[in-house]
Design an enzyme around this catalytic site. Structure first.
Site, short mmCIF file in Angstrom:
data_model
loop_
_atom_site.label_atom_id
_atom_site.label_comp_id
_atom_site.label_asym_id
_atom_site.label_seq_id
_atom_site.Cartn_x
_atom_site.Cartn_y
_atom_site.Cartn_z
N ASP A 276 -5.52 -6.86 -2.85
CA ASP A 276 -4.89 -6.65 -1.55
C ASP A 276 -5.85 -7.18 -0.48
OD1 ASP A 276 -3.19 -5.97 0.50
OD2 ASP A 276 -2.91 -3.89 -0.10
C1 NOJ Z 1 -1.93 -5.33 3.09
C2 NOJ Z 1 -0.84 -4.56 2.44
O1 NOJ Z 1 -1.37 -3.41 1.82
C3 NOJ Z 1 -0.04 -5.34 1.40
O2 NOJ Z 1 1.06 -4.58 1.02
C4 NOJ Z 1 0.36 -6.67 1.95
O3 NOJ Z 1 1.10 -7.36 0.97
C5 NOJ Z 1 -0.88 -7.43 2.35
N1 NOJ Z 1 -1.58 -6.68 3.40
C6 NOJ Z 1 -0.59 -8.83 2.85
O4 NOJ Z 1 -0.02 -8.82 4.08
#
Ligand code: NOJ
Length: 745
Positions: A276
């Site tokens: 993530d």
């Molecule tokens: C953080 C988030 O937790 C995740 O769900 C998302 O896909 C990513 N950012 C990318 O934007």
């Protein structure tokens, strides 16, 4: 012979065998170390960021082969220009993987995932993912960071909005349906790769505070939290995103047990794992050494692609030199990323996802909008309807009041990054269109989302909801309420009250809204509350004083039409809760499939019991339980029959529509394993059928339970079947059902 030699070398060094793709093998034989590391590097290229902004020179990095993928950039031309750089200006011309958070639709925005889950309509949910893929794919996107399948039983967590509710069985079916919808046949230009997230347990952050600690037993992981990830992986998801949290004290991103032993070896996942946003950087803050150390650990654990930290691109070379990682580790990750590009057909045609002609045809098309409108209507859950106040007649004077009545972009909810706000209507506009002048419509905003200007403006919450002078607005609202035959209140949360980093400690209707609702109720006029919410909210006072309550969540771009369809009776409500609606915030975490404890107090107990498991102030259990939802007719359940054969149970029940409207009913099947080697939940969903019954019609509905449905996981993740007694429950929700005890041997 050579193949066998390779196999034994591979096994002895402990890495997974790759799919044999000669194209990828050949390409890799030409790549430098830096180019290989470049494939593991994923950076945002647009303005949409969800963490610290990390400096990147996108164009230069693409040309020098230092970027394998980009994400969250909008616009066909912008994306195509970057793809062109990769294909034409980098040494090997390897196309970029282009990702985006397409969580519930692209320009045609579907209800937030939590709302979608309340449709219990798996076909419809799959269709929503297919349409999202169809729209996103023509503007250059080949990869979505969806489905989010984190089970969550704590409504304080804002990201409960992004998931399929609190139940692992339903969550599994939804996760798999979404993967099928996005991916279908991946070689087609209309399909995109799914990314199952957030692996794992992100929905269990302590206190519902986002990014917080997670700590739980393996028994609970396997039985309550893992099933949706496993189901989505087994549906063929091409990628998995690791979560921000710890699992067993290790960061999920560098957790070998999770990423390799479980995901790959046990579940046979053969795609790639991406971190993530900046997780490798954040590991340092958690207390796990330097970014370099954490990059080595993450790669070793089974992570293939690094989102935003630039740890892999900057540090794996030194890791190779000092022996912390091997070339085989790097090759393995690079191979997996290239394999994904290969599966998507990007090597055949790197421009397959750019199609202006198709964009014109499909983007926010009438056909797509119709599906979104139908699904939104299906997602609304009617919680209360005293004296059949709903559906409303299109006559007399209707007052529409509340901060959600005049906003255009708040109706789509969290994560609607590609929404085309200007094309959507406000609720007021939707009402006018539906009423066609047949009733007088009076409208007023009435109040602010919250009194607290700092919360609202400081964090950009409540955006595009005009700030009003509370006193004046309230007076104006009460004036039109007095003139009306019925008052419809569009109140609740605004879009940014849920979603990432939007955790709350108070789940009640915020201050100014509650005061206004109470004042409106005091007028004595019949009141309908349309509750906008990205989570289960507390509706205790409302359940006692408001005549009708419909939970409309965030219904997406077609919300206004869908609300009118149901409110004015063109469609009957059919949504059923997939989360427990609490009586009070302090009950969190709250879920229907809990364990019994040694001192249980049933929800039906009239008052607090000393030395028993309950709270002093409120009764146990949900105000509106899992599976609950009313409609404009009634359903009667009778003649339950169970037949046990070997280790399976067949359950039949007669369901009758005893009212005057044709409608859908969701027939739900639950079990309770009465005695087992580990304590089992009081009630677990194991089957359901969404049936359409005409007024007066009866149907015999049959549902089956196999050995697997009667089994549970042990702490190692193995299925265990223990013969014995099971309670079988069939009915309209997790609380109102017929029960029979059976013996299964
Ligand atoms: C953080 C988030 O937790 C995740 O769900 C998302 O896909 C990513 N950012 C990318 O934007």
């Amino acid at each position: 012979m050579v193949k066998h030699l390779f196999l034994s070398i591979a096994l002895s060094v402990g890495f997974q065998l790759q799919a044999n793709i000669p194209y990828v093998d050949n390409l890799m034989s030409k790549m430098t170390l830096e180019e290989k590391l470049g494939q593991l590097n994923l950076m945002p290229a647009g303005g949409i960021v969800t963490g610290g902004v990390i400096e990147s020179k996108t164009a230069e990095d693409i040309k020098s082969g230092r970027l394998g993928g980009i994400f969250n950039i909008k616009g066909r031309a912008e994306i195509e220009a970057l793809q062109k750089l990769a294909v034409e200006k980098s040494r090997l011309g390897i196309p970029l993987l282009v990702g985006m958070d397409i969580i519930h639709g692209y320009e045609t925005v579907f209800p937030i995932p939590l709302a979608l889950s309340c449709t219990w309509d798996l076909q419809g949910i799959e269709e929503s993912a297919r349409i999202a893929a169809e729209e996103a794919s023509c503007v250059g996107i080949g990869w979505t960071f969806s489905p989010m399948v984190d089970i969550c039983v704590d409504a304080r967590w804002g990201r409960i909005a992004e998931g399929g509710g609190e139940d692992p069985y339903l969550g599994s079916l939804i996760g798999a349906a979404m993967v099928r919808g996005y991916q279908g046949d991946l070689s087609k230009p209309t399909n995109i790769m799914a990314c199952v997230k957030h692996f794992a347990l992100y929905g269990a952050v302590e206190g519902g505070r986002d990014y917080n600690t997670v700590d739980m037993s393996r028994i609970r992981m396997f039985n309550q939290y893992f099933p949706p990830y496993e189901a989505a992986v087994k549906a063929g998801a091409g990628s998995v995103m690791s979560s921000f949290n710890l699992v067993d004290g290790q960061h999920a991103t560098a957790n070998k047990w999770l990423q390799t032993d479980l995901l790959r070896n046990k579940w046979k996942f053969d795609g790639f794992v991406v971190t993530d946003y900046a997780s490798i950087n954040e590991m340092q803050v958690h207390g796990f050494g330097t970014v370099a150390d954490n990059s080595y650990k993450a790669l070793k654990a089974g992570t293939d692609m690094d989102m935003c930290s630039q740890g892999f691109i900057n540090h794996l070379k030194s890791g190779l030199e000092n022996g912390q990682v091997s070339m085989a580790d790097i090759d393995q990750a690079c191979h997996r990323v290239l394999e994904a590009k290969y599966k998507l057909g990007l090597f055949d045609n790197p421009y397959k996802f750019f199609d202006a002609k198709r964009e014109k045809k499909v983007m926010y098309s009438d056909a797509n909008r119709k599906v979104a409108r139908d699904l939104a209507a299906e997602s609304f859950v009617l919680l209360k309807n005293d004296n059949n106040l709903l559906p409303l007649k299109k006559q007399g004077t209707i007052a529409l009041i509340g901060p959600l009545s005049q906003t255009r972009d708040n109706l789509t909810g969290t994560w609607s990054v590609a929404q085309a706000t200007d094309k959507y209507q406000t609720l007021e506009e939707g009402f006018r269109k539906a009423l066609k002048g047949r009733a007088t419509l009076l409208c007023a905003q009435g109040c602010n989302i919250t009194r607290d200007e700092d919360t609202q403006l400081g964090a950009e919450l409540g955006k595009h909801i005009t700030r009003v002078d509370a006193k004046k607005a309230k007076a104006e609202a009460l004036k039109i309420a007095q003139q009306a035959d019925v008052v419809v209140c569009a109140m609740g949360e605004c879009a940014d009250f849920s979603g990432e980093s939007s955790s709350r400690v108070d789940l009640n209707l915020p201050d100014e809204q509650m005061e206004l609702l109470q004042a409106i109720a005091e007028t004595g006029k019949p009141v309908v509350l349309l509750n906008f919410a990205g989570r289960p909210t507390v509706l205790d006072w409302e359940s006692q004083h408001v005549n009708a309550i419909m939970n409309v969540w965030f219904g997406g771009s077609e919300t206004p039409d869908a609300v009118c369809d149901v409110l004015f009776g063109d469609k009957c409500p059919s949504g059923r809760l997939t989360v427990s609606m609490p009586r009070a915030t302090g009950q969190q975490p709250l879920y229907y499939n809990h364990l019994n404890t040694g001192r249980p107090v049933p929800y039906s107990a009239p008052r607090y019991q000393k030395f028993a498991s309950n709270y002093i102030e409120v009764r146990n259990g949900a105000l509106y339980p899992f599976g609950y939802g009313l409609t404009y007719t009634q359903f009667d359940y009778s003649n339950m029959r169970t037949t046990v054969k070997d280790d399976s149970v067949t359950v039949a029940v007669k369901v009758t529509n005893t009212g005057k409207r044709d409608a859908y009913e969701v027939v739900q099947l639950y079990i309770h394993d009465v005695y087992a080697s580990i304590a089992r939940p009081v009630c677990e969903l194991k089957g359901f059928q969404r049936v359409f019954l005409k007024a007066g019609e009866s149907k015999d509905v049959t549902l089956k339970l196999g050995r697997d449905d009667l089994s549970y996981y042990d702490g190692e993740g193995n299925r265990v079947f223990e013969p014995g007694e099971f309670d079988i429950m069939v009915g309209k929700n997790s609380r109102e059902n017929l029960v029979e005890r059976v013996m299964v041997r």
